[in-house]
Design an enzyme around this catalytic site. Structure first.
Site, PDB file in Angstrom:
ATOM      1  N   GLY A 253      -7.092  -2.313  -8.656  1.00  0.00           N
ATOM      2  CA  GLY A 253      -7.071  -3.754  -8.908  1.00  0.00           C
ATOM      3  C   GLY A 253      -8.275  -4.178  -9.713  1.00  0.00           C
ATOM      4  O   GLY A 253      -8.624  -3.583 -10.729  1.00  0.00           O
ATOM      5  N   GLY A 254      -8.947  -5.233  -9.232  1.00  0.00           N
ATOM      6  CA  GLY A 254     -10.088  -5.792  -9.947  1.00  0.00           C
ATOM      7  C   GLY A 254     -11.201  -4.790 -10.170  1.00  0.00           C
ATOM      8  O   GLY A 254     -11.971  -4.904 -11.125  1.00  0.00           O
TER       9      GLY A 254
ATOM     10  N   GLY B 208     -10.194  12.287 -46.720  1.00  0.00           N
ATOM     11  CA  GLY B 208     -10.772  11.097 -46.101  1.00  0.00           C
ATOM     12  C   GLY B 208     -11.744  11.457 -44.996  1.00  0.00           C
ATOM     13  O   GLY B 208     -12.721  10.749 -44.748  1.00  0.00           O
ATOM     14  N   ALA B 209     -11.472  12.587 -44.337  1.00  0.00           N
ATOM     15  CA  ALA B 209     -12.343  12.993 -43.238  1.00  0.00           C
ATOM     16  C   ALA B 209     -13.758  13.318 -43.743  1.00  0.00           C
ATOM     17  O   ALA B 209     -14.738  13.154 -43.016  1.00  0.00           O
ATOM     18  CB  ALA B 209     -11.743  14.184 -42.511  1.00  0.00           C
TER      19      ALA B 209
HETATM   20  C1  HXC Z   1      -9.603  -6.352   2.551  1.00  0.00           C
HETATM   21  C2  HXC Z   1      -9.367  -4.092   2.716  1.00  0.00           C
HETATM   22  C3  HXC Z   1      -8.912  -4.039   1.375  1.00  0.00           C
HETATM   23  C4  HXC Z   1      -8.825  -5.249   0.644  1.00  0.00           C
HETATM   24  C5  HXC Z   1      -8.925  -2.048   2.167  1.00  0.00           C
HETATM   25  N1  HXC Z   1      -9.355  -2.839   3.154  1.00  0.00           N
HETATM   26  N2  HXC Z   1      -8.641  -2.752   1.065  1.00  0.00           N
HETATM   27  N3  HXC Z   1      -9.714  -5.238   3.273  1.00  0.00           N
HETATM   28  N4  HXC Z   1      -9.186  -6.391   1.276  1.00  0.00           N
HETATM   29  N5  HXC Z   1      -8.430  -5.262  -0.610  1.00  0.00           N
HETATM   30  C6  HXC Z   1      -9.773  -2.440   4.476  1.00  0.00           C
HETATM   31  C7  HXC Z   1      -8.633  -1.982   5.375  1.00  0.00           C
HETATM   32  O1  HXC Z   1      -8.072  -3.096   6.025  1.00  0.00           O
HETATM   33  C8  HXC Z   1      -9.352  -1.058   6.342  1.00  0.00           C
HETATM   34  O2  HXC Z   1     -10.036  -1.844   7.290  1.00  0.00           O
HETATM   35  C9  HXC Z   1     -10.425  -0.421   5.482  1.00  0.00           C
HETATM   36  O3  HXC Z   1     -10.594  -1.287   4.356  1.00  0.00           O
HETATM   37  C10 HXC Z   1     -10.021   0.943   4.969  1.00  0.00           C
HETATM   38  O4  HXC Z   1      -8.735   0.848   4.379  1.00  0.00           O
HETATM   39  P1  HXC Z   1      -7.575   1.894   4.675  1.00  0.00           P
HETATM   40  O5  HXC Z   1      -6.342   1.337   4.115  1.00  0.00           O
HETATM   41  O6  HXC Z   1      -7.588   2.240   6.129  1.00  0.00           O
HETATM   42  O7  HXC Z   1      -8.105   3.150   3.873  1.00  0.00           O
HETATM   43  P2  HXC Z   1      -7.278   4.172   2.997  1.00  0.00           P
HETATM   44  O8  HXC Z   1      -6.078   4.641   3.764  1.00  0.00           O
HETATM   45  O9  HXC Z   1      -8.256   5.200   2.556  1.00  0.00           O
HETATM   46  O10 HXC Z   1      -6.764   3.354   1.750  1.00  0.00           O
HETATM   47  C11 HXC Z   1      -7.687   2.789   0.833  1.00  0.00           C
HETATM   48  C12 HXC Z   1      -6.945   1.879  -0.145  1.00  0.00           C
HETATM   49  C13 HXC Z   1      -6.043   0.880   0.636  1.00  0.00           C
HETATM   50  C14 HXC Z   1      -6.072   2.733  -1.052  1.00  0.00           C
HETATM   51  C15 HXC Z   1      -7.985   1.187  -0.991  1.00  0.00           C
HETATM   52  O11 HXC Z   1      -6.837   0.267   1.629  1.00  0.00           O
HETATM   53  C16 HXC Z   1      -5.466  -0.176  -0.229  1.00  0.00           C
HETATM   54  O12 HXC Z   1      -4.451   0.058  -0.896  1.00  0.00           O
HETATM   55  N6  HXC Z   1      -6.065  -1.365  -0.180  1.00  0.00           N
HETATM   56  C17 HXC Z   1      -5.539  -2.496  -0.931  1.00  0.00           C
HETATM   57  C18 HXC Z   1      -5.744  -2.330  -2.396  1.00  0.00           C
HETATM   58  C19 HXC Z   1      -5.339  -3.559  -3.160  1.00  0.00           C
HETATM   59  O13 HXC Z   1      -4.125  -3.760  -3.373  1.00  0.00           O
HETATM   60  N7  HXC Z   1      -6.314  -4.434  -3.417  1.00  0.00           N
HETATM   61  C20 HXC Z   1      -6.059  -5.705  -4.054  1.00  0.00           C
HETATM   62  C21 HXC Z   1      -5.935  -5.424  -5.520  1.00  0.00           C
HETATM   63  S1  HXC Z   1      -5.650  -6.875  -6.421  1.00  0.00           S
HETATM   64  P3  HXC Z   1     -10.391  -1.288   8.739  1.00  0.00           P
HETATM   65  O14 HXC Z   1     -10.912  -2.481   9.457  1.00  0.00           O
HETATM   66  O15 HXC Z   1      -9.129  -0.745   9.314  1.00  0.00           O
HETATM   67  O16 HXC Z   1     -11.423  -0.239   8.538  1.00  0.00           O
HETATM   68  C22 HXC Z   1      -7.068  -7.162  -7.150  1.00  0.00           C
HETATM   69  C23 HXC Z   1      -6.964  -8.322  -8.088  1.00  0.00           C
HETATM   70  C24 HXC Z   1      -8.213  -8.527  -8.883  1.00  0.00           C
HETATM   71  O17 HXC Z   1      -8.020  -6.513  -6.966  1.00  0.00           O
HETATM   72  C25 HXC Z   1      -7.817  -8.782 -10.307  1.00  0.00           C
HETATM   73  C26 HXC Z   1      -9.010  -9.141 -11.140  1.00  0.00           C
HETATM   74  C27 HXC Z   1      -8.691  -8.923 -12.606  1.00  0.00           C
END
Ligand code: HXC
Length: 510
Positions: free
Chosen positions: A169-170, A404-405
């Site tokens: 994502g971001g 050209g290169a």
């Molecule tokens: C809040 C988050 C989080 C998020 C992970 N966590 N991503 N909390 N916001 N975006 C938290 C989980 O709840 C969990 O908390 C801990 O972090 C670890 O995550 P897990 O899922 O248990 O770990 P893992 O299995 O290793 O997976 C990691 C991951 C997955 C692949 C990053 O967590 C994931 O897909 N997260 C979401 C990614 C995403 O879609 N983000 C938003 C993108 S949009 P606990 O309490 O259980 O430890 C974006 C827009 C910005 O970013 C655009 C700007 C241009």
């Protein structure tokens, strides 16, 4: 008083635990170090000064007000690498998955502002899940603030991103706007949308590694400039890498003690070029034999291998090296090679790093795949980058410099300061076969005549002397003296000054 000090120590100890021992163990279980362990390896011992240790998020949705963790998922501050300052932000995956909240973004932008104000590189270590989902638009706004500073800092201070875990994502766009991205193999990946979204939208089934692992980004997409085997190697190599870079565009290239004689000659280079002009040889051998102590930090080593880019030193001072690689696709320039080298040349020019170019190029790669892929625009990137570069440019043509290169590869005509050729150089519009087939088309059916025309063409053009007679080559040099000549040229050009017309900025073909 003692009690207050004790409380401070206790708070610090709590902050250091991040998301707690269980999550730290899980981080180790995945083969990753924690944010603070990484910092310890990256910086000089005891040099880290942390900022904003006690910052917490201020989100009140989804029960977040009951879940506050000191530092809020990013460790920020500054320290030194071999005595030179760097600023850091290091995502802490144990705290809300390193996700970015408004408070987290403010910590990052504070560091970005300080790095820009004081003129020192900024290094980001990424291991994070993108925008903090519970914060919604505040998180998106936070990213925007970070991106803005990435762009402001571009060309002013070196910005380095190291991807050491998930990066989605971001979190991918901030690294994408920095100068260099490095990844850790097998434990890191970066993509805009993950495998689940990919499955839903395109029905493709891919793993995270297949979608955005180091194996992909260092070879196929060219998003990453290099991959390292684990966290420890990554931090050690980033220390080595930073040593090559100036602190800012106001700084001179760093000068290190060197133990390699600038007068050193390399007799083996006199036999580097094979007798058969179509036989490859390894251009890296030349680079390693010319630069100080054979120390070369190659970038994008696994992508567009027909061109080599990287940093080295001569007489202790950093130079950027660009070189065609005859071992791969005969060293031809294609779209990927042009883009790769153009970006490198532009970095060098931003940061006052002289460019040494070794040329052995049979031209641009023909074919529909290249033309449909925009070879004209991509090739123009490299031409543009070399032409606009005002840093010292030293060119050595070892063998082919065709078409050209020839112009593109830092020729005299686009501002090469010192242009050398080896006696084995062949500077021409094209190779003998292609040339004869065009200018003697009528004789194509007659092998004897074609052989004669080919010999005449080779004798006339496939040497450095036509270019040297016209002053396009400053001197034909002995291969064994290349290090000496390049060292002297760099010393001569140290105070090079060049006037360019005022402009807001240029419009490089993108
Ligand atoms: C809040 C988050 C989080 C998020 C992970 N966590 N991503 N909390 N916001 N975006 C938290 C989980 O709840 C969990 O908390 C801990 O972090 C670890 O995550 P897990 O899922 O248990 O770990 P893992 O299995 O290793 O997976 C990691 C991951 C997955 C692949 C990053 O967590 C994931 O897909 N997260 C979401 C990614 C995403 O879609 N983000 C938003 C993108 S949009 P606990 O309490 O259980 O430890 C974006 C827009 C910005 O970013 C655009 C700007 C241009």
């Amino acid at each position: 008083m003692k009690e207050i000090l004790r409380q401070l120590e206790e708070l610090r100890a709590t902050a250091k635990l991040g998301g707690g021992q269980k999550r730290i163990d899980a981080q180790h279980g995945r083969g990753k170090l924690t944010a603070r362990e990484r910092i310890e390896l990256l910086l000089d011992a005891g040099s880290f000064e942390e900022f904003d240790t006690f910052v917490e998020h201020d989100c009140h949705d989804f029960g977040m007000e009951k879940q506050k963790i000191l530092g809020d998922g990013v460790v920020t501050g500054w320290g030194t690498i071999n005595g030179r300052p760097v600023y850091l932000f290091v995502k802490d995956f144990t705290v809300f998955g390193g996700s970015l909240s408004k408070a987290h973004a403010r910590k990052m932008t504070k560091i970005q502002d300080m790095a820009l104000r004081t003129g020192a590189p900024i290094i980001g270590l990424f291991d994070a899940g993108g925008a903090r989902i519970q914060e919604g638009v505040d998180a998106l706004g936070g990213y925007g603030e970070v991106f803005t500073r990435n762009v402001q800092a571009s060309g002013v201070i070196p910005q380095i991103s190291v991807i050491m875990g998930p990066c989605a994502g971001g979190d991918v766009y901030s690294p994408a706007m920095t100068d260099f991205i490095f990844m850790v193999r097998d434990t890191s990946y970066m993509f805009v949308t993950g495998p689940d979204v990919v499955k839903t939208v395109t029905n493709e089934t891919v793993t995270s590694e297949q979608l955005g692992g180091a194996s992909i980004h260092t070879t196929k997409s060219s998003v990453a400039d290099g991959g390292f085997d684990n966290d420890v190697v990554a931090m050690t190599q980033i220390r080595r890498f930073v040593d090559f870079l100036p602190l800012s565009n106001r700084d001179e290239v760093p000068e290190r003690p060197f133990f390699d004689d600038p007068q050193r000659t390399e007799i083996s280079l006199d036999t580097l070029i094979p007798a058969n002009p179509n036989m490859p040889y390894d251009m890296k051998e030349l680079i390693l034999k010319v630069v100080d102590e054979a120390d070369f930090f190659e970038l994008q080593e696994g992508f567009a291998k027909n061109i080599i880019t990287g940093f080295a030193r001569i007489e202790g001072r950093t130079v950027g090296v660009v070189a065609n690689q005859p071992m791969v696709l005969a060293g031809v320039l294609d779209s990927d090679a042009s883009r790769k080298a153009a970006r490198f040349v532009r970095f060098c020019d931003c940061f006052n790093i002289p460019i040494v170019t070794f040329v052995d190029v049979p031209g641009f790669l023909p074919g529909t795949a290249q033309e449909y892929g925009g070879l004209i625009k991509h090739g123009a990137k490299l031409l543009f980058a070399y032409t606009e570069a005002t840093v010292p440019k030293i060119t050595v043509i070892t063998r082919k410099a065709y078409g050209g290169a020839y112009d593109v590869m830092a020729s005299k005509h686009i501002g090469g300061d010192i242009n050398y050729a080896w006696p084995t150089a062949q500077i021409a519009v094209m190779g003998a076969k292609g040339a004869v087939e065009i200018i003697h088309r009528a004789d194509i059916g007659d092998p004897e005549k074609i052989a004669h025309h080919t010999k005449v063409y080779e004798d006339r053009f496939l040497n450095p002397f036509v270019a040297a007679q016209r002053g396009y080559i400053d001197e034909v040099i002995m291969p064994h003296s290349t290090r000496v000549r390049v060292s002297r040229a760099l010393a001569l050009l140290r105070d090079k000054q060049i006037e360019t017309p005022w402009k807001k900025h240029d419009n490089i073909p993108l």
